[in-house]
Design an enzyme around this catalytic site. Sequence first.
Site, PDB file in Angstrom:
ATOM      1  N   CYS A  88       4.113  -1.376  -3.673  1.00  0.00           N
ATOM      2  CA  CYS A  88       5.368  -2.111  -3.639  1.00  0.00           C
ATOM      3  C   CYS A  88       5.173  -3.508  -3.064  1.00  0.00           C
ATOM      4  O   CYS A  88       4.086  -3.891  -2.649  1.00  0.00           O
ATOM      5  CB  CYS A  88       6.410  -1.379  -2.789  1.00  0.00           C
ATOM      6  SG  CYS A  88       5.736  -0.431  -1.451  1.00  0.00           S
ATOM      7  N   GLY A 112       6.018  -3.665  -8.004  1.00  0.00           N
ATOM      8  CA  GLY A 112       6.762  -2.413  -8.120  1.00  0.00           C
ATOM      9  C   GLY A 112       8.016  -2.592  -8.941  1.00  0.00           C
ATOM     10  O   GLY A 112       8.790  -3.512  -8.687  1.00  0.00           O
ATOM     11  N   ASN A 170       4.730  -1.311   2.360  1.00  0.00           N
ATOM     12  CA  ASN A 170       3.763  -1.441   1.272  1.00  0.00           C
ATOM     13  C   ASN A 170       2.467  -0.794   1.737  1.00  0.00           C
ATOM     14  O   ASN A 170       1.913  -1.179   2.768  1.00  0.00           O
ATOM     15  CB  ASN A 170       3.525  -2.916   0.931  1.00  0.00           C
ATOM     16  CG  ASN A 170       2.453  -3.091  -0.139  1.00  0.00           C
ATOM     17  OD1 ASN A 170       2.212  -2.197  -0.942  1.00  0.00           O
ATOM     18  ND2 ASN A 170       1.804  -4.246  -0.154  1.00  0.00           N
ATOM     19  N   GLY A 171       1.976   0.177   0.981  1.00  0.00           N
ATOM     20  CA  GLY A 171       0.757   0.877   1.345  1.00  0.00           C
ATOM     21  C   GLY A 171       0.922   2.369   1.208  1.00  0.00           C
ATOM     22  O   GLY A 171       1.828   2.856   0.530  1.00  0.00           O
ATOM     23  N   CYS A 211      -8.089  -5.305   0.547  1.00  0.00           N
ATOM     24  CA  CYS A 211      -8.277  -4.650  -0.748  1.00  0.00           C
ATOM     25  C   CYS A 211      -8.909  -5.608  -1.762  1.00  0.00           C
ATOM     26  O   CYS A 211      -8.323  -6.638  -2.103  1.00  0.00           O
ATOM     27  CB  CYS A 211      -6.933  -4.164  -1.267  1.00  0.00           C
ATOM     28  SG  CYS A 211      -6.968  -3.515  -2.945  1.00  0.00           S
ATOM     29  N   TYR A 228      -6.517  -7.607  -9.839  1.00  0.00           N
ATOM     30  CA  TYR A 228      -5.389  -7.141 -10.631  1.00  0.00           C
ATOM     31  C   TYR A 228      -4.030  -7.314  -9.968  1.00  0.00           C
ATOM     32  O   TYR A 228      -3.073  -7.714 -10.604  1.00  0.00           O
ATOM     33  CB  TYR A 228      -5.632  -5.655 -10.941  1.00  0.00           C
ATOM     34  CG  TYR A 228      -4.542  -4.938 -11.707  1.00  0.00           C
ATOM     35  CD1 TYR A 228      -4.608  -4.800 -13.081  1.00  0.00           C
ATOM     36  CD2 TYR A 228      -3.451  -4.363 -11.049  1.00  0.00           C
ATOM     37  CE1 TYR A 228      -3.627  -4.126 -13.789  1.00  0.00           C
ATOM     38  CE2 TYR A 228      -2.457  -3.700 -11.746  1.00  0.00           C
ATOM     39  CZ  TYR A 228      -2.548  -3.578 -13.107  1.00  0.00           C
ATOM     40  OH  TYR A 228      -1.573  -2.912 -13.790  1.00  0.00           O
ATOM     41  N   SER A 252      -3.725  -9.932 -18.666  1.00  0.00           N
ATOM     42  CA  SER A 252      -4.602  -9.426 -17.607  1.00  0.00           C
ATOM     43  C   SER A 252      -5.975 -10.063 -17.619  1.00  0.00           C
ATOM     44  O   SER A 252      -6.598 -10.225 -16.577  1.00  0.00           O
ATOM     45  CB  SER A 252      -4.733  -7.906 -17.724  1.00  0.00           C
ATOM     46  OG  SER A 252      -5.143  -7.532 -19.029  1.00  0.00           O
ATOM     47  N   ASP A 281     -11.098  -8.381 -20.237  1.00  0.00           N
ATOM     48  CA  ASP A 281      -9.985  -7.735 -19.544  1.00  0.00           C
ATOM     49  C   ASP A 281     -10.382  -7.518 -18.092  1.00  0.00           C
ATOM     50  O   ASP A 281     -11.548  -7.714 -17.725  1.00  0.00           O
ATOM     51  CB  ASP A 281      -9.612  -6.406 -20.211  1.00  0.00           C
ATOM     52  CG  ASP A 281      -8.161  -6.012 -19.958  1.00  0.00           C
ATOM     53  OD1 ASP A 281      -7.498  -6.665 -19.129  1.00  0.00           O
ATOM     54  OD2 ASP A 281      -7.688  -5.039 -20.580  1.00  0.00           O
ATOM     55  N   CYS A 337     -12.223  -3.656   1.428  1.00  0.00           N
ATOM     56  CA  CYS A 337     -12.213  -2.264   0.976  1.00  0.00           C
ATOM     57  C   CYS A 337     -12.584  -2.270  -0.499  1.00  0.00           C
ATOM     58  O   CYS A 337     -11.879  -2.855  -1.327  1.00  0.00           O
ATOM     59  CB  CYS A 337     -10.840  -1.629   1.173  1.00  0.00           C
ATOM     60  SG  CYS A 337     -10.757   0.062   0.509  1.00  0.00           S
TER      61      CYS A 337
END
Length: 478
Positions: free
Chosen positions: A23, A50, A124-125, A255, A261, A302, A364, A452
């Site tokens: 989100c 989201g 968020n998470g 992340c 993305y 994308s 992509d 991560c």
Amino acid sequence: MLKGDGRLGHDLDPHDRAPKDACGVFGVWAPGEEVSKLTYYGLYALQHRGQESAGIAVSEGSRILVYKDMGLVAQVFDESVLGTLRGHLAIGHCRYSTTGSSVWENAQPTLSSTDVGGLALAHNGNLINTPELAQRLAPGSTRATTDTEVLTTLLAQDRTRSVEDAAAELLPQVKGAYSLVFMDEKTLYAARDPQGIRPLVLGRLERGWVVASETAALDIVGATVVREIEPGELLTIDERGVRSRRFALAEPKGCLFEYVYLARPDTTIAGRGVQVTRVEVGRVLAREHPVEADLVIPTPESGTPAAVGYAQESGIPYGQGLVKNSYVGRTFIQPSQTIRQLGIRLKLNPLREVVEGKRLVVVDDSIVRGNTQRAIVKMLREAGAREVHVRISSPPVAWPCFYGIDFATRAELIAGSLTVEEIRASLGADSLGYISLEGLTKATTLPADRLCRACFDGSYPIPIDQDNVGKFVLETKA
């Protein structure tokens, strides 16, 4: 329920479920401003994070009012609704469910009321010790099926101390990824987990302060970016300004998939624009996986930044070979069998005059199950492409995420069981090249130990108890 079509290309095929972020969150403390409208536009900027539900909580100093519903931000709110949400501080949320079903009861912000006041929270998470935390709830205090509601209730039920002190004691016991905005009747709070897995930034308005998941949301409401909120940091914002409190030592593990993305291209992470990073990723991809070809085309949208970088580095011309219909994903009408057989053409169609007789490089950002890329290769060949070379601007996604991205399971991920050559054969491409994990990491300019990368290498920075994670963990245990 309305299902958004995501922001990027993987939802071109409804059977090729894209990775979804948990989100977007937004918070504002700004007396004299129309905080509900600022929050609306902030959420609008974060809509890509989201699309299942949206909500806003506001306070004028004595009570908290929450309005939320299923759907996109612009479907949930209109001028008349926003006009009733008056106050000097607000928080907002747009949701994709990663814990708990996608139903109205699980929409955010969540609200918990006690005799001494209310608390609204947006998250968020994804937490990984939710069942353990849920055991601490007072009997009958909630029928929580989300990690967010558990957090909200735990914070609200401890009213022997200030919200700030309660949060500083609770948050070190919370495991997983969380970027939080929360509020009582007078004060805005923001907090980020010690690993800083999900993003959270602070901005300055002329008459107040803003916190948001991405810097793009600050830009859209006219706020100046101040800084990222640090991992393990708790902010308190009121008439005295911004106060910072450290509740845990920072162990940064941002992340890596945000760069691939999730984040908007006009967002800045760690001082570097996402668009710049994605174009550089394309350049690295061209160096790592060169090929003789006539044209570089992206899967819209994308693959666009990386395709630009690939074309720049390789010297192969860049072009548009596929046209996307951005509106199909929001239809209520299920396609007939005849249309279903056409599959991806509902959303994507090749430009025959551009691709016919050409050797193509198709770029992509990632491959999940492979259905989308397989259909694209087939379409381009049917449109007359002589060769189709697929290039992917992330390493193979072979492991699920437990920190706020709703990936398919490892068994469903095509890279979870097949080699690159087997994936190439499955797609029907002439060649297939993924950027290396080292190449992607280097393009971010951050050291590997501050990221991560679990979805690529299976190394999870916070240990996972497989029995206590999953989207419906609280519902199945109920």
